[in-house]
Scaffold this motif. Sequence first.
Motif, PDB file in Angstrom:
ATOM      1  N   THR A  64       0.837  -1.209   0.000  1.00 46.11           N
ATOM      2  CA  THR A  64       0.000   0.000   0.000  1.00 46.11           C
ATOM      3  C   THR A  64       0.873   1.261   0.000  1.00 46.11           C
ATOM      4  O   THR A  64       2.058   1.222   0.304  1.00 46.11           O
ATOM      5  CB  THR A  64      -0.898   0.054   1.249  1.00 46.11           C
ATOM      6  OG1 THR A  64      -0.064   0.170   2.404  1.00 46.11           O
ATOM      7  CG2 THR A  64      -1.806  -1.152   1.344  1.00 46.11           C
ATOM      8  N   ALA A  65       0.230   2.381  -0.307  1.00 40.45           N
ATOM      9  CA  ALA A  65       0.917   3.671  -0.255  1.00 40.45           C
ATOM     10  C   ALA A  65       1.399   3.961   1.167  1.00 40.45           C
ATOM     11  O   ALA A  65       2.450   4.569   1.356  1.00 40.45           O
ATOM     12  CB  ALA A  65      -0.001   4.779  -0.752  1.00 40.45           C
ATOM     13  N   ASP A  66       0.641   3.491   2.172  1.00 38.00           N
ATOM     14  CA  ASP A  66       1.067   3.690   3.565  1.00 38.00           C
ATOM     15  C   ASP A  66       2.409   3.008   3.824  1.00 38.00           C
ATOM     16  O   ASP A  66       3.292   3.590   4.460  1.00 38.00           O
ATOM     17  CB  ASP A  66       0.023   3.151   4.533  1.00 38.00           C
ATOM     18  CG  ASP A  66      -1.255   3.976   4.540  1.00 38.00           C
ATOM     19  OD1 ASP A  66      -1.165   5.203   4.355  1.00 38.00           O
ATOM     20  OD2 ASP A  66      -2.329   3.387   4.732  1.00 38.00           O
ATOM     21  N   GLY A  67       2.564   1.778   3.352  1.00 37.58           N
ATOM     22  CA  GLY A  67       3.812   1.051   3.542  1.00 37.58           C
ATOM     23  C   GLY A  67       4.982   1.730   2.850  1.00 37.58           C
ATOM     24  O   GLY A  67       6.083   1.841   3.400  1.00 37.58           O
ATOM     25  N   SER A  97       1.751   8.037  -2.587  1.00 39.52           N
ATOM     26  CA  SER A  97       0.666   7.723  -3.513  1.00 39.52           C
ATOM     27  C   SER A  97       0.903   8.363  -4.874  1.00 39.52           C
ATOM     28  O   SER A  97       0.636   7.746  -5.917  1.00 39.52           O
ATOM     29  CB  SER A  97      -0.663   8.187  -2.923  1.00 39.52           C
ATOM     30  OG  SER A  97      -1.717   7.831  -3.770  1.00 39.52           O
ATOM     31  N   THR A  98       1.419   9.567  -4.895  1.00 36.49           N
ATOM     32  CA  THR A  98       1.731  10.239  -6.158  1.00 36.49           C
ATOM     33  C   THR A  98       2.779   9.458  -6.940  1.00 36.49           C
ATOM     34  O   THR A  98       2.635   9.234  -8.146  1.00 36.49           O
ATOM     35  CB  THR A  98       2.216  11.682  -5.901  1.00 36.49           C
ATOM     36  OG1 THR A  98       1.167  12.405  -5.261  1.00 36.49           O
ATOM     37  CG2 THR A  98       2.612  12.376  -7.188  1.00 36.49           C
ATOM     38  N   HIS A  99       3.839   9.028  -6.266  1.00 36.06           N
ATOM     39  CA  HIS A  99       4.879   8.229  -6.928  1.00 36.06           C
ATOM     40  C   HIS A  99       4.299   6.921  -7.470  1.00 36.06           C
ATOM     41  O   HIS A  99       4.567   6.531  -8.611  1.00 36.06           O
ATOM     42  CB  HIS A  99       6.023   7.910  -5.959  1.00 36.06           C
ATOM     43  CG  HIS A  99       6.887   9.081  -5.625  1.00 36.06           C
ATOM     44  ND1 HIS A  99       7.589   9.801  -6.569  1.00 36.06           N
ATOM     45  CD2 HIS A  99       7.182   9.652  -4.438  1.00 36.06           C
ATOM     46  CE1 HIS A  99       8.279  10.760  -5.975  1.00 36.06           C
ATOM     47  NE2 HIS A  99       8.041  10.685  -4.680  1.00 36.06           N
ATOM     48  N   LEU A 100       3.502   6.244  -6.648  1.00 36.69           N
ATOM     49  CA  LEU A 100       2.931   4.962  -7.051  1.00 36.69           C
ATOM     50  C   LEU A 100       1.958   5.119  -8.215  1.00 36.69           C
ATOM     51  O   LEU A 100       1.968   4.320  -9.161  1.00 36.69           O
ATOM     52  CB  LEU A 100       2.241   4.299  -5.859  1.00 36.69           C
ATOM     53  CG  LEU A 100       3.187   3.853  -4.741  1.00 36.69           C
ATOM     54  CD1 LEU A 100       2.413   3.566  -3.480  1.00 36.69           C
ATOM     55  CD2 LEU A 100       4.005   2.645  -5.178  1.00 36.69           C
ATOM     56  N   GLY A 132       0.742   4.499 -13.803  1.00 42.79           N
ATOM     57  CA  GLY A 132       0.275   5.160 -15.014  1.00 42.79           C
ATOM     58  C   GLY A 132       1.136   4.881 -16.233  1.00 42.79           C
ATOM     59  O   GLY A 132       0.630   4.820 -17.354  1.00 42.79           O
ATOM     60  N   VAL A 133       2.431   4.694 -16.031  1.00 44.42           N
ATOM     61  CA  VAL A 133       3.324   4.373 -17.154  1.00 44.42           C
ATOM     62  C   VAL A 133       3.451   2.869 -17.340  1.00 44.42           C
ATOM     63  O   VAL A 133       4.183   2.405 -18.200  1.00 44.42           O
ATOM     64  CB  VAL A 133       4.712   5.047 -17.024  1.00 44.42           C
ATOM     65  CG1 VAL A 133       4.580   6.553 -17.052  1.00 44.42           C
ATOM     66  CG2 VAL A 133       5.453   4.584 -15.793  1.00 44.42           C
ATOM     67  N   GLY A 134       2.743   2.097 -16.502  1.00 41.20           N
ATOM     68  CA  GLY A 134       2.678   0.659 -16.694  1.00 41.20           C
ATOM     69  C   GLY A 134       3.720  -0.166 -15.976  1.00 41.20           C
ATOM     70  O   GLY A 134       3.792  -1.372 -16.189  1.00 41.20           O
ATOM     71  N   LEU A 135       4.524   0.450 -15.129  1.00 40.41           N
ATOM     72  CA  LEU A 135       5.568  -0.305 -14.435  1.00 40.41           C
ATOM     73  C   LEU A 135       5.047  -1.008 -13.187  1.00 40.41           C
ATOM     74  O   LEU A 135       5.654  -1.952 -12.707  1.00 40.41           O
ATOM     75  CB  LEU A 135       6.749   0.594 -14.088  1.00 40.41           C
ATOM     76  CG  LEU A 135       7.430   1.253 -15.297  1.00 40.41           C
ATOM     77  CD1 LEU A 135       8.548   2.177 -14.832  1.00 40.41           C
ATOM     78  CD2 LEU A 135       7.941   0.213 -16.275  1.00 40.41           C
ATOM     79  N   LEU A 136       3.932  -0.531 -12.663  1.00 39.49           N
ATOM     80  CA  LEU A 136       3.287  -1.160 -11.511  1.00 39.49           C
ATOM     81  C   LEU A 136       1.848  -1.501 -11.863  1.00 39.49           C
ATOM     82  O   LEU A 136       1.228  -0.835 -12.692  1.00 39.49           O
ATOM     83  CB  LEU A 136       3.268  -0.220 -10.296  1.00 39.49           C
ATOM     84  CG  LEU A 136       4.588   0.206  -9.691  1.00 39.49           C
ATOM     85  CD1 LEU A 136       4.332   1.121  -8.491  1.00 39.49           C
ATOM     86  CD2 LEU A 136       5.436  -0.974  -9.299  1.00 39.49           C
ATOM     87  N   ARG A 137       1.338  -2.523 -11.202  1.00 35.98           N
ATOM     88  CA  ARG A 137      -0.084  -2.871 -11.306  1.00 35.98           C
ATOM     89  C   ARG A 137      -0.751  -2.490  -9.995  1.00 35.98           C
ATOM     90  O   ARG A 137      -0.197  -2.720  -8.926  1.00 35.98           O
ATOM     91  CB  ARG A 137      -0.255  -4.361 -11.533  1.00 35.98           C
ATOM     92  CG  ARG A 137       0.163  -4.773 -12.914  1.00 35.98           C
ATOM     93  CD  ARG A 137      -0.222  -6.187 -13.158  1.00 35.98           C
ATOM     94  NE  ARG A 137       0.145  -6.537 -14.520  1.00 35.98           N
ATOM     95  CZ  ARG A 137      -0.347  -7.546 -15.153  1.00 35.98           C
ATOM     96  NH1 ARG A 137      -1.219  -8.339 -14.564  1.00 35.98           N
ATOM     97  NH2 ARG A 137       0.026  -7.806 -16.373  1.00 35.98           N
ATOM     98  N   ALA A 138      -1.920  -1.919 -10.101  1.00 41.19           N
ATOM     99  CA  ALA A 138      -2.678  -1.517  -8.925  1.00 41.19           C
ATOM    100  C   ALA A 138      -3.855  -2.471  -8.742  1.00 41.19           C
ATOM    101  O   ALA A 138      -4.497  -2.870  -9.711  1.00 41.19           O
ATOM    102  CB  ALA A 138      -3.192  -0.090  -9.089  1.00 41.19           C
ATOM    103  N   LYS A 139      -4.123  -2.833  -7.489  1.00 40.90           N
ATOM    104  CA  LYS A 139      -5.207  -3.756  -7.168  1.00 40.90           C
ATOM    105  C   LYS A 139      -5.938  -3.219  -5.943  1.00 40.90           C
ATOM    106  O   LYS A 139      -5.314  -2.968  -4.910  1.00 40.90           O
ATOM    107  CB  LYS A 139      -4.617  -5.139  -6.873  1.00 40.90           C
ATOM    108  CG  LYS A 139      -5.613  -6.181  -6.450  1.00 40.90           C
ATOM    109  CD  LYS A 139      -4.903  -7.488  -6.183  1.00 40.90           C
ATOM    110  CE  LYS A 139      -5.832  -8.605  -5.833  1.00 40.90           C
ATOM    111  NZ  LYS A 139      -5.096  -9.860  -5.597  1.00 40.90           N
ATOM    112  N   ARG A 140      -7.252  -3.053  -6.064  1.00 35.88           N
ATOM    113  CA  ARG A 140      -8.057  -2.590  -4.937  1.00 35.88           C
ATOM    114  C   ARG A 140      -8.516  -3.778  -4.111  1.00 35.88           C
ATOM    115  O   ARG A 140      -9.019  -4.760  -4.636  1.00 35.88           O
ATOM    116  CB  ARG A 140      -9.290  -1.845  -5.436  1.00 35.88           C
ATOM    117  CG  ARG A 140      -9.029  -0.527  -6.092  1.00 35.88           C
ATOM    118  CD  ARG A 140      -8.718   0.571  -5.165  1.00 35.88           C
ATOM    119  NE  ARG A 140      -9.827   0.901  -4.274  1.00 35.88           N
ATOM    120  CZ  ARG A 140      -9.767   1.866  -3.393  1.00 35.88           C
ATOM    121  NH1 ARG A 140      -8.691   2.601  -3.277  1.00 35.88           N
ATOM    122  NH2 ARG A 140     -10.791   2.117  -2.618  1.00 35.88           N
ATOM    123  N   ILE A 141      -8.311  -3.671  -2.805  1.00 37.27           N
ATOM    124  CA  ILE A 141      -8.852  -4.625  -1.845  1.00 37.27           C
ATOM    125  C   ILE A 141      -9.493  -3.777  -0.756  1.00 37.27           C
ATOM    126  O   ILE A 141      -8.792  -3.072  -0.019  1.00 37.27           O
ATOM    127  CB  ILE A 141      -7.763  -5.549  -1.255  1.00 37.27           C
ATOM    128  CG1 ILE A 141      -7.074  -6.362  -2.346  1.00 37.27           C
ATOM    129  CG2 ILE A 141      -8.375  -6.458  -0.191  1.00 37.27           C
ATOM    130  CD1 ILE A 141      -5.921  -7.225  -1.847  1.00 37.27           C
TER     131      ILE A 141
END
Length: 95
Positions: A38-41, A54-57, A62-71
């Motif tokens: 998470t952004a907190d971690g 959160s902005t960095h993440l 957004g450029v595709g280097l990370l995948r985001a998953k909502r839980i």
Amino acid sequence: MLTTPVSERRLDILEWLKEPARHFPPQRHGDLVEDGVTADGVAVKLGVRRQVASTHLTLLAGVGLLRAKRIGRRTYYRRDEMRIAEVARMFEKGW
């Protein structure tokens, strides 16, 4: 992607997320490896506010280097290894 400013912090985040269990403590919800961090971690690790992390993440996702998953109410981020390898190949070819 080329217009995104390079940041030492973003590079650190990408490096830490290679082995999240090594760099982050266990989370209450979500598996570090399967779900991500998470952004907190990330904020705690960087020593910044959650909004900064959160902005960095969000930018990296957004450029595709990370995948985001909502839980639940949280978003978890993990590396997109296929996309990172694809980008690395493009740069190796002199893109």
